[in-house]
Structure formats: structure tokens, C-alpha cells
Design an enzyme around this catalytic site. Structure first.
Site, mmCIF file in Angstrom:
data_model
loop_
_atom_site.group_PDB
_atom_site.id
_atom_site.type_symbol
_atom_site.label_atom_id
_atom_site.label_comp_id
_atom_site.label_asym_id
_atom_site.label_seq_id
_atom_site.Cartn_x
_atom_site.Cartn_y
_atom_site.Cartn_z
ATOM 1 N N SER A 132 0.907 -1.273 -0.077
ATOM 2 C CA SER A 132 0.047 0.054 0.131
ATOM 3 C C SER A 132 0.995 0.988 -0.056
ATOM 4 O O SER A 132 2.149 1.232 0.507
ATOM 5 C CB SER A 132 -0.810 -0.174 1.091
ATOM 6 N N TYR A 145 -1.917 0.231 10.592
ATOM 7 C CA TYR A 145 -1.967 -0.261 9.194
ATOM 8 C C TYR A 145 -0.664 0.185 8.620
ATOM 9 O O TYR A 145 -0.179 -0.634 7.811
ATOM 10 C CB TYR A 145 -3.286 0.126 8.423
HETATM 11 P P1 NAP Z 1 -11.349 -6.214 0.826
HETATM 12 O O1 NAP Z 1 -12.441 -6.214 -0.364
HETATM 13 O O2 NAP Z 1 -12.004 -6.043 2.097
HETATM 14 O O3 NAP Z 1 -10.772 -7.703 0.552
HETATM 15 C C1 NAP Z 1 -9.878 -8.204 1.669
HETATM 16 C C2 NAP Z 1 -9.593 -9.615 1.500
HETATM 17 O O4 NAP Z 1 -8.883 -10.013 2.643
HETATM 18 C C3 NAP Z 1 -11.178 -10.420 1.529
HETATM 19 O O5 NAP Z 1 -11.046 -11.535 0.684
HETATM 20 C C4 NAP Z 1 -10.890 -11.234 3.176
HETATM 21 O O6 NAP Z 1 -11.691 -12.269 3.033
HETATM 22 C C5 NAP Z 1 -9.214 -11.184 3.179
HETATM 23 N N1 NAP Z 1 -8.791 -11.463 4.644
HETATM 24 C C6 NAP Z 1 -8.815 -10.575 5.661
HETATM 25 N N2 NAP Z 1 -8.720 -11.227 6.587
HETATM 26 C C7 NAP Z 1 -8.169 -12.480 6.439
HETATM 27 C C8 NAP Z 1 -7.545 -13.547 7.132
HETATM 28 N N3 NAP Z 1 -7.482 -13.366 8.364
HETATM 29 N N4 NAP Z 1 -7.546 -14.695 6.331
HETATM 30 C C9 NAP Z 1 -7.679 -15.005 5.051
HETATM 31 N N5 NAP Z 1 -8.278 -13.840 4.410
HETATM 32 C C10 NAP Z 1 -8.574 -12.720 5.004
HETATM 33 O O7 NAP Z 1 -10.116 -5.199 0.430
HETATM 34 P P2 NAP Z 1 -8.978 -5.095 -0.660
HETATM 35 O O8 NAP Z 1 -9.010 -3.647 -1.006
HETATM 36 O O9 NAP Z 1 -9.324 -6.000 -1.847
HETATM 37 O O10 NAP Z 1 -7.779 -5.674 0.141
HETATM 38 C C11 NAP Z 1 -6.851 -6.374 -0.477
HETATM 39 C C12 NAP Z 1 -5.387 -6.080 0.005
HETATM 40 O O11 NAP Z 1 -5.092 -4.644 -0.636
HETATM 41 C C13 NAP Z 1 -5.024 -5.880 1.500
HETATM 42 O O12 NAP Z 1 -4.096 -6.335 1.744
HETATM 43 C C14 NAP Z 1 -5.240 -4.538 1.576
HETATM 44 O O13 NAP Z 1 -4.373 -3.940 2.693
HETATM 45 C C15 NAP Z 1 -4.612 -3.830 0.273
HETATM 46 N N6 NAP Z 1 -5.024 -2.527 -0.227
HETATM 47 C C16 NAP Z 1 -6.004 -1.952 -0.347
HETATM 48 C C17 NAP Z 1 -6.461 -0.700 -0.853
HETATM 49 C C18 NAP Z 1 -7.722 -0.115 -0.880
HETATM 50 O O14 NAP Z 1 -7.659 1.088 -0.811
HETATM 51 N N7 NAP Z 1 -8.778 -0.920 -1.062
HETATM 52 C C19 NAP Z 1 -5.338 -0.044 -0.771
HETATM 53 C C20 NAP Z 1 -3.974 -0.336 -0.854
HETATM 54 C C21 NAP Z 1 -3.764 -1.768 -0.254
HETATM 55 P P3 NAP Z 1 -12.474 -12.824 4.113
HETATM 56 O O15 NAP Z 1 -13.152 -11.665 5.041
HETATM 57 O O16 NAP Z 1 -13.324 -13.642 3.484
HETATM 58 O O17 NAP Z 1 -11.433 -13.613 5.014
#
Ligand code: NAP
Length: 246
Positions: A132, A145
């Protein structure tokens, strides 16, 4: 530079029930990659192999990897994507529970999955980390975070060193605002607060982040794309965003 054909390869994608992980699973499968997807909400996970996974839990992760490797017959790609943020407040308001959930998922989970999958990654393999911009530049109200994503970036640099000389590539994709369920999770189900994060700007989409992952994976085998940083044009940093007047 032409994209290389990755059809016939296999991949493990963590956090494949939503957002960036789900979008990447779909693009990998469209490219002919067989994917084992894992997350806690099994009913929402997509993949050729669909398995429950809690990256915070050693037994869950070990069972996931054993079953995924058996089904896939070896691993070419690991996408360490699962992650979350909790809260957006000064660290003086931090709670032990939030800190543990963030660090155990984003840091311990990433190290654990990499340790467990690495022995099964074939030559020509590729490990991709979901970082990120929070791991490059702090902003107010996101300390745990931010610490976790700095750790992910540090770990990706470290493992690049440890794997040097082996034909395994390492890439980190550092994203800014991406419209997923990330903000809904961060604000613990408060939909209005989550929506406000993306108000008045065009955030990056999960598909656009997945395109970055696919670009790194499809470079020629001698090319290691170490880092990709992707942001909405309306965002220059975690705390500097320009919104349209409503
Ligand atoms: P999201 O839609 O909330 O997806 C997060 C995913 O992580 C879900 O599939 C969730 O599945 C899974 N997860 C969370 N805790 C988990 C655990 N203990 N074991 C296994 N799976 C787990 O958010 P996203 O934006 O796609 O996030 C994905 C990645 O991108 C993360 O690492 C986040 O930090 C990063 N990111 C996001 C953004 C943004 O603005 N959206 C920006 C930079 C980086 P379950 O809840 O079903 O377990």
C-alpha cells in the site's frame, strides 16, 4: 516487450473472497492459470480450488497449503493479498484487539503463507505482495496499518535478497485508494463513512490493481518488476486527495 504466456501455471491467492484478490483470481483464470483461492468467507471465494483460510492461524494456513498443493500439483504463483485496516484515528485511541487483528493478518499472515508455500514454488515461480502507499508514506490516523504495510515492503525487499540466485521473482504492488470492501471493514460496517472515502473522485478499481499484478507476472522470466505504485490521479498521498465539488 511482449507479455509471456502464463497459461497452464498454478497460483495461490489469499483473500480471494472480495476486492483485489477476487479480481485477480478472475484475471488469472481468464489467462489459463489454475487458482487455489482462500479466505474466511468460503461461500464468496472463487477459484479452481476453493478452500477456507485464516492467514492468522497456523493450522488453518498449513491445512490450506497442503490441500492447495495436492490439488494444484505444485505452485508457480503466490499472491499474498489478504489484509485489512481497522479504524482511522490517532494512535492514542488504538486498541489491543485492532492492533492484533491488523498485524496478525497483514504481517504474520504474509510471513506465514510465504514460509508455508515457498517449499512448493517451482523454478520460474513468482511471489507477489499486496502492499500500500501506506507502506511508503505515513498519514494521520492509520498507525497500525501503516506499520503493517511498511513491514510488508521490508519483507518483500528481504526475501528478494534471500531468493537472489534462484529463479523466483518477487513483486510488491503498492496501491492508493481502491474501491473495495476495504473501507467498510476499516469502519466496522459503517457504510456511510466507507462511501465518503471514495466521494467526489474516481478511485482505482480492483480490476486496475489486478492488471498491475498480471503485468508483473507476464514479463519475460529474466525481468523482475520489484515494485509498482498505483494511485488515483486525484490522490498524491494517503492524506492528500482532491475531490470534486458536489
Ligand atoms: P477487501 O475487499 O476487504 O478484501 C480483503 C480480502 O482479505 C478479503 O477477501 C478477506 O476475506 C481477506 N482477509 C481478511 N482477513 C483475512 C484472514 N485473516 N485470512 C484470510 N483472508 C483474509 O479489501 P481489498 O481492498 O481488496 O484488500 C486487499 C489487499 O489490498 C489488502 O492487503 C489491503 O491492505 C490492500 N490494499 C487495499 C487498498 C484499498 O484502498 N482498497 C489500498 C492499498 C492496499 P475474508 O474476510 O472472507 O476472510
Amino acid at each position: 516487450m511482449d507479455a509471456i504466456d502464463i497459461s497452464g501455471k498454478t497460483a495461490i491467492v489469499t483473500g480471494s473472497s472480495s476486492g483485489i484478490g477476487l479480481a485477480t483470481v478472475r484475471k488469472l483464470r481468464a489467462a489459463g492459470v489454475r487458482v487455489a483461492g482462500g479466505a474466511r468467507r468460503l461461500d464468496r471465494v472463487e477459484g479452481d480450488v476453493v478452500l477456507e483460510l485464516d492467514v492468522r492461524d497456523e493450522a488453518s494456513a498449513a491445512a490450506f497449503v497442503e490441500a492447495a498443493v495436492a490439488e494444484l500439483g505444485g505452485v508457480d504463483i503466490l499472491f499474498n493479498n489478504a489484509g485489512l485496516a481497522l479504524g482511522r484515528a490517532p494512535f492514542t485511541e488504538s486498541t489491543l484487539d485492532d492492533e492484533e487483528r491488523v498485524l496478525h493478518t497483514n504481517v504474520d499472515g504474509v510471513l506465514r503463507m510465504t514460509r508455508l508455500v515457498l517449499p512448493h514454488i517451482r523454478d520460474g515461480g513468482h511471489i507477489v505482495f499486496m502492499g500500500s502507499i501506506a507502506g511508503r508514506q505515513p498519514y494521520p490516523g492509520g498507525a497500525s496499518y501503516i506499520a503493517s504495510k511498511y513491514a510488508v515492503r521490508g519483507f518483500s525487499y528481504a526475501i528478494r535478497e534471500d531468493l537472489l540466485g534462484r529463479p523466483i521473482r518477487v513483486t510488491t504492488v503498492d496501491a492508493g485508494l481502491v474501491e473495495t470492501e476495504f473501507s467498510l471493514v476499516r469502519f466496522k460496517g459503517d457504510q456511510a463513512r466507507a462511501d465518503a472515502v471514495y466521494d467526489g473522485l474516481d478511485p482505482v478499481t480492483p480490476d486496475e490493481v489486478a492488471d498491475c499484478v498480471m503485468f508483473a507476472l507476464t514479463r519475460p522470466p529474466h525481468v523482475n518488476l520489484d515494485e509498482i505504485v498505483i494511485k488515483a490521479i486525484a490522490q498524491s498521498s494517503g492524506s492528500h486527495v482532491v475531490r470534486r465539488e458536489s
